[in-house]
Design a protein around this motif. Structure first.
Motif, PDB file in Angstrom:
ATOM      1  N   LYS A   1       0.853  -1.188   0.000  1.00 16.22           N
ATOM      2  CA  LYS A   1       0.000   0.000   0.000  1.00 16.22           C
ATOM      3  C   LYS A   1       0.891   1.242   0.000  1.00 16.22           C
TER       4      LYS A   1
ATOM      5  N   GLU B   1       3.027  -0.743   4.354  1.00 13.68           N
ATOM      6  CA  GLU B   1       2.450   0.507   3.850  1.00 13.68           C
ATOM      7  C   GLU B   1       3.525   1.595   3.934  1.00 13.68           C
TER       8      GLU B   1
ATOM      9  N   THR C   1      -1.320   4.046  -4.399  1.00 14.11           N
ATOM     10  CA  THR C   1      -2.552   3.238  -4.380  1.00 14.11           C
ATOM     11  C   THR C   1      -3.702   3.968  -3.690  1.00 14.11           C
ATOM     12  N   ASP C   2      -3.378   4.811  -2.705  1.00 15.42           N
ATOM     13  CA  ASP C   2      -4.405   5.460  -1.886  1.00 15.42           C
ATOM     14  C   ASP C   2      -4.072   6.933  -1.659  1.00 15.42           C
TER      15      ASP C   2
END
Ligand SMILES: NC(=O)c1ccc[n+]([C@@H]2O[C@H](COP(=O)([O-])OP(=O)(O)OC[C@H]3O[C@@H](n4cnc5c(N)ncnc54)[C@H](OP(=O)(O)O)[C@@H]3O)[C@@H](O)[C@H]2O)c1
Length: 170
Positions: free
Chosen positions: A2, A102, A122-123
């Motif tokens: 992530k 992450e 990704t985020d």
């Protein structure tokens, strides 16, 4: 892995009034708390040399990875502070090998744009603060367009909103 871009933005999409301004000058206490929790949970954050200089010290209890083309002239502190001129992909590969699940991309605009351009994010976690700057440092610059998917919206305190998006495609 992530890869989360975390930023506080004004309503007009700025992350600072000027390049040298530190974010803690204008962000809410609730956003500061979120940033500390999120980065400690991940255990590692990546930021540009200019952002690091606005903070002036490594953030404790997390690995601070600082991107600079002049890495050889900066002193690292084992487990806390690293300077690198490696590419975004190489940085993430190295962190993955070291067991991080992450990675927080903590800015500024140069570093956000770099990781986005390479399709590595990704985020997105954006805290929108109730301010209009009118001018200043934009969140990102010179990237292609991306489609996002809304995951969650949370009110932070009385005045701020935390929005979590997934990057769907570029
Ligand atoms: N509101 C928020 O959430 C938030 C978050 C972060 C930052 N900010 C603000 O953003 C502003 C700074 O943003 P910025 O865009 O001007 O600078 P920045 O992204 O923090 O740093 C840019 C620097 O990163 C290094 N760099 C960039 N690409 C590189 C690459 N491919 N390889 C190696 N090094 C690379 C270079 O350092 P060298 O010049 O040393 O080579 C470059 O000058 C500050 O005002 C800060 O407060 C706001």
């Amino acid at each position: 892995m992530k890869v989360s871009l975390v930023a506080a933005v004004s309503v007009d999409g700025r992350i600072a009034k000027s390049e040298g301004q530190t974010s803690t000058d204008w962000t809410s206490a609730e956003d500061k708390k979120f940033f500390v929790e999120k980065t400690k949970e991940a255990g590692v954050l990546v930021m540009g040399r200019k952002t690091y200089e606005t903070i002036g010290r490594p953030l404790p209890d997390r690995l601070n990875v600082i991107m600079t083309r002049d890495a050889a002239n900066h002193e690292s502190i084992e487990g806390t502070l690293e300077f690198t001129k490696a590419s975004p992909t190489a940085i993430l590969e190295d962190l993955e090998i070291r067991g991080f699940k992450e990675v927080i991309i903590a800015g500024g605009a140069g570093v956000y744009s770099l990781f986005l351009k390479e399709g590595l994010v990704t985020d997105l976690y954006l805290t929108v603060e109730p301010l209009l700057f009118g001018s200043g440092v934009p969140l990102i610059d010179g990237i292609a367009s991306f489609e996002l998917e809304l995951v969650d919206i949370k009110k932070l305190g009385e005045q701020s909103v935390l929005i979590h998006y997934l990057i769907v495609n570029s």
